[in-house]
Design a protein around this motif. Structure first.
Motif, short mmCIF file in Angstrom:
data_model
loop_
_atom_site.label_atom_id
_atom_site.label_comp_id
_atom_site.label_asym_id
_atom_site.label_seq_id
_atom_site.Cartn_x
_atom_site.Cartn_y
_atom_site.Cartn_z
N UNK A 42 14.40 -5.63 -8.10
CA UNK A 42 14.86 -7.33 -8.78
C UNK A 42 14.02 -8.01 -8.78
N UNK A 43 14.23 -8.32 -7.18
CA UNK A 43 13.36 -9.52 -6.47
C UNK A 43 12.50 -8.21 -5.92
N UNK A 44 11.98 -7.30 -5.79
CA UNK A 44 10.76 -7.21 -5.60
C UNK A 44 9.13 -7.74 -6.52
N UNK A 45 9.93 -7.38 -7.64
CA UNK A 45 9.39 -7.83 -8.58
C UNK A 45 9.72 -9.10 -9.61
N UNK A 46 10.58 -10.10 -9.03
CA UNK A 46 11.04 -11.19 -9.41
C UNK A 46 11.27 -11.26 -10.85
N UNK A 98 1.06 -1.57 0.08
CA UNK A 98 0.39 0.11 0.47
C UNK A 98 0.81 1.36 0.19
N UNK A 99 2.37 1.29 -0.06
CA UNK A 99 2.94 2.27 -0.12
C UNK A 99 3.98 3.25 1.22
N UNK A 100 3.73 2.28 2.39
CA UNK A 100 3.84 3.03 3.51
C UNK A 100 5.06 2.08 3.86
N UNK A 101 5.24 1.60 3.40
CA UNK A 101 6.95 1.33 3.75
C UNK A 101 7.46 0.90 2.18
N UNK A 102 9.22 0.99 2.35
CA UNK A 102 9.88 0.69 2.19
C UNK A 102 10.09 -0.98 1.05
N UNK A 103 10.55 -1.53 0.52
CA UNK A 103 10.72 -3.15 0.42
C UNK A 103 11.10 -3.61 0.86
N UNK A 104 10.67 -4.79 1.28
CA UNK A 104 11.78 -5.38 2.55
C UNK A 104 11.81 -7.14 2.33
N UNK A 105 12.57 -7.11 1.91
CA UNK A 105 13.41 -8.76 1.47
C UNK A 105 12.01 -9.80 2.70
N UNK A 106 10.69 -10.58 1.57
CA UNK A 106 9.89 -11.44 1.85
C UNK A 106 10.10 -13.19 1.61
N UNK A 107 10.34 -13.70 2.26
CA UNK A 107 10.46 -15.24 1.25
C UNK A 107 9.27 -16.10 2.05
N UNK A 162 -1.21 -9.58 -2.60
CA UNK A 162 -0.42 -10.90 -3.32
C UNK A 162 0.39 -9.73 -3.90
N UNK A 163 2.11 -10.38 -4.68
CA UNK A 163 2.83 -10.36 -4.80
C UNK A 163 3.44 -10.41 -6.40
N UNK A 164 3.18 -8.85 -6.65
CA UNK A 164 3.77 -8.94 -7.88
C UNK A 164 4.59 -9.66 -8.51
N UNK A 165 4.56 -10.21 -9.89
CA UNK A 165 5.40 -11.58 -10.59
C UNK A 165 5.40 -10.82 -12.07
N UNK A 166 5.93 -9.42 -12.34
CA UNK A 166 6.22 -9.45 -13.88
C UNK A 166 6.26 -10.81 -14.26
N UNK A 167 8.14 -11.36 -14.66
CA UNK A 167 7.84 -12.14 -15.10
C UNK A 167 7.05 -12.77 -15.57
N UNK A 168 5.78 -13.62 -14.83
CA UNK A 168 4.94 -14.49 -14.77
C UNK A 168 2.99 -13.26 -15.80
N UNK A 169 3.29 -12.70 -15.57
CA UNK A 169 2.40 -11.80 -16.00
C UNK A 169 3.03 -11.89 -17.45
N UNK A 170 4.06 -11.78 -17.06
CA UNK A 170 4.73 -10.99 -18.98
C UNK A 170 4.82 -12.52 -20.41
N UNK A 171 4.87 -13.60 -19.16
CA UNK A 171 3.95 -15.01 -20.12
C UNK A 171 2.06 -15.04 -20.74
N UNK A 172 1.91 -14.42 -20.34
CA UNK A 172 0.53 -14.45 -20.37
C UNK A 172 0.21 -13.47 -21.53
N UNK A 173 0.95 -12.45 -21.47
CA UNK A 173 0.84 -11.56 -22.61
C UNK A 173 1.05 -12.46 -24.33
#
Length: 647
Positions: free
Chosen positions: A628-632, A344-353, A569-580
């Motif tokens: 790079x990690x945030x958007x996978x 929601x834009x209130x925190x910087x990116x943190x590593x999420x596993x 949800x967590x953004x996954x840009x490569x997965x989304x691009x493969x569907x386009x």
């Protein structure tokens, strides 16, 4: 709150998008009973472990009451009617109806309200700040809950045998260190035991309560609200101060709403009304009956003294497991709230596993985990007893509950369009009750109540600084951006085109990304296909794949693409691009390069924030997790280009 997101800061923020569709949550095939048992294991840990210390603190805490029948009946009556008004009526009956596509909690409710108050921006901004402060207070609560729950459970060792007293603190610290240490491995394996353990715990405490009630059945009269009123009439000041301890019986009420997305509204209601509420009240009345019979002899720990000597050691084990489960729920909640705040834009990116391949909500955030562990251990070692810790407990909870009233006011009038008479009557009850609890807890500030307030204000400052800094940075970048049609017309003919696809991540759909300008300036080439990509986080928990992508052909091999995700949800840009497949050939990662901009902040002649806040924002920006990690994004296909921004 409703600003754009993307890779300029590598961050995601709320974009009001009423058209986005949410996923369904709990699956119709899952039975209500099964979910209800699961809810008992996760949702009710905090409020379920309150009998360990809540009743004792009203008579032996910082404002002790006279140990007589009138006060005992008055306290039990206050606890029962608090549970009925605050938990049953306010949360279970009313607030849980205000779900955001099945999700609950302050941030989910805030996103829901934000989507429906765009016509009153100044008023809505105040609501946003309140919701953010409620979230900040949650972090204070998430530090105190594990400390007070585990410590109060382990203190049973000293009740069982006073010679075990010196072992209480080291044992509590060891349990807490172990609890935080296992977070990185996930809790899937042990989570299956949570429901049965909590069922056993509630069954045991209710049985012990009933056995005590049988010996002193007159304690049942406490269910009559007359005794709560008579308590205030007998000694108004003592009754008011007692509210600071009585409220400990309803701590954890907000968890019912926050965890609604995991179990659904009905299973939580069934668990509360037919199992948890009766079990808690039987135990509280059992403790009251015990004190009526034995007085000061049992006051050291009326919870453990309910049990015969031979059963106290097993009870310590069961209560400690329940305290661990309550702590686990709060820790998991801190991870979940942090993820939402990032989205929601209130925190910087943190590593999420991700700790579970099957359950999306099973996440682990190392920074939050170890920060919580350090603060919890410091709390235990500083306050040393659960009685001292309860002085710090309550302010964060009552503050968040009072803020929930404000959010509920908006919901009743703006979203549900209630008639003013019914809404005012209901809200008046909630404001009076929660206001009294908050005021009573404010008296505990010198004794430790300052701690959650301090944590809340620090976290609130960080959250609002990051949100404001990002908004300023995006605004400055938008001001200096070149219009896309002008760039396409001039660059498409003058630059050398090379094979492949270039994806330029940008935080705003307006203007040419800085990374694209820098790439053209230094490398003097353009790829055959250029994608200007913005990731937007919507006000709903989830967006279906079919509604994920919005694509616009800008001509001459340029495309504008917007990918939408829900805040759960967590953004996954490569997965989304493969569907386009609508912008020429399909995307192949080996032929695709991703360009990111990394900003360096410069002092501005027209600063948008105080200098100290700019320094905090710059520090947070430097320490944010890689976009790079945030958007996978594939690590070997990413190019980062620096740019300078004045805020």
């Amino acid at each position: 709150m409703a600003d754009e997101s993307g890779a300029a800061t590598g961050e995601a923020a709320v974009i009001a998008d009423p058209q986005a569709e949410g996923h369904g949550h709990h699956g119709a095939q899952a039975s209500t009973l099964k979910l209800a048992v699961g809810a008992i294991g996760i949702v009710f840990g905090d409020i379920g472990t309150s009998p360990l210390y809540a009743f004792r603190e009203t008579f032996a805490g910082h404002h002790p009451l006279a140990l007589d029948t009138r006060h005992i009946l008055g306290v039990i009556s206050l606890m029962f009617w608090s549970m009925m008004l605050v938990v049953t009526l306010k949360y279970v009956t009313i607030i849980m109806r205000a779900d955001n596509k099945g999700e609950g909690g302050s941030l989910a409710l805030l996103a829901l309200i934000n989507r429906n108050t765009t016509d009153r921006k100044r008023w809505a901004s105040g609501i946003v700040l309140l919701g953010v402060f409620a979230t900040a207070l949650f972090y204070g609560d998430s530090m105190i809950t594990p400390a007070v729950s585990v410590l109060s459970a382990v203190e049973g060792l000293a009740v069982y045998n006073p010679s075990f007293g010196p072992a209480v603190l080291p044992t509590a610290v060891m349990i807490l260190v172990g609890l935080f240490a296992i977070q990185s491995g996930g809790t899937n394996r042990v989570a299956a035991l949570f429901g049965p353990i909590m069922l056993l715990y509630f069954a045991v405490i209710s049985t012990l309560g009933v056995l005590s009630i049988i010996k002193s059945p007159e304690v049942l009269f406490a269910l009559n609200p007359y005794h709560a009123v008579a308590f205030f009439a007998l000694d108004p000041l003592a009754a008011f101060l007692a509210l600071g301890a009585v409220v400990l019986a309803v701590t954890g009420a907000e968890a019912l709403y926050a965890d609604m997305g995991h179990f659904g509204r009905n299973p939580i209601r069934v668990s509360w009304l037919f199992f948890v509420l009766p079990a808690l009240m039987m135990n509280y009345m059992g403790q009251g009956a015990l004190l009526m019979r034995e007085g000061m002899v049992a006051l050291e720990s009326p919870f453990y003294n309910l049990a015969p000597q031979w059963f106290q050691l097993p009870l310590i084990g069961i209560a400690t497991l329940a305290a661990i489960i309550a702590s686990q729920a709060v820790i998991s909640g801190a991870f979940s709230v942090t993820q939402q705040a990032i989205q929601l834009g209130f925190m910087p990116r943190l590593r999420i596993a991700h700790t579970s391949a099957a359950t999306v909500g099973q996440i682990y955030i190392p920074l939050i985990n170890w920060a919580l562990m350090v603060m919890v251990i410091l709390l235990v070692l500083s306050f040393r007893t659960s009685s001292n810790l309860t002085a710090a407990y309550g302010i964060a909870v009552t503050g968040a509950m009072f803020i929930d009233n404000v959010l509920l006011t908006v919901v009743l009038f703006r979203l549900w369009k209630w008639h003013w008479a019914g809404a005012v009557a209901l809200l008046s009850v909630f404001y009076v009750v929660d206001g009294a609890y908050l005021a009573a807890n404010l008296t505990k500030i010198p004794d430790g109540g300052w701690f959650p307030l301090l944590i809340g204000f620090i976290v609130f400052t960080l959250l609002t600084t990051w949100s404001r800094g990002r908004a300023l940075m995006i605004e400055r970048m938008r001001e200096s951006a070149m219009p896309i049609p002008v760039f396409v017309a001039s660059a498409a003919n003058s630059a050398v085109r090379v094979p492949g696809t270039a994806v330029f991540m940008t935080s705003t759909p307006d203007g040419v990304p800085h990374a694209l300008l820098h790439n053209l300036k230094h490398n003097k080439v353009l790829h055959e296909r250029v994608i200007l990509l913005t990731v937007k986080i919507t006000d709903v928990p989830a967006v279906e794949d079919d509604n994920r992508c919005h694509l616009e052909d800008l001509g001459r091999g340029f495309f504008r693409m917007i990918l939408k995700y829900g805040f759960m949800q967590e953004p996954d840009v490569p997965a989304a691009l493969k569907r386009i497949h609508e912008c020429g050939q399909s995307f192949r990662m080996m032929d695709t390069s991703f360009f990111l901009a990394r900003q360096t902040l410069l002092p501005s002649a027209r600063p948008g924030m105080a200098i100290w806040r700019e320094k905090i924002f710059a520090w947070m920006l430097r320490n944010a997790e890689s976009a790079m990690e945030f958007f996978r994004l594939p690590t070997n296909r990413v190019v980062e280009l620096g740019s300078q921004v004045e805020i």
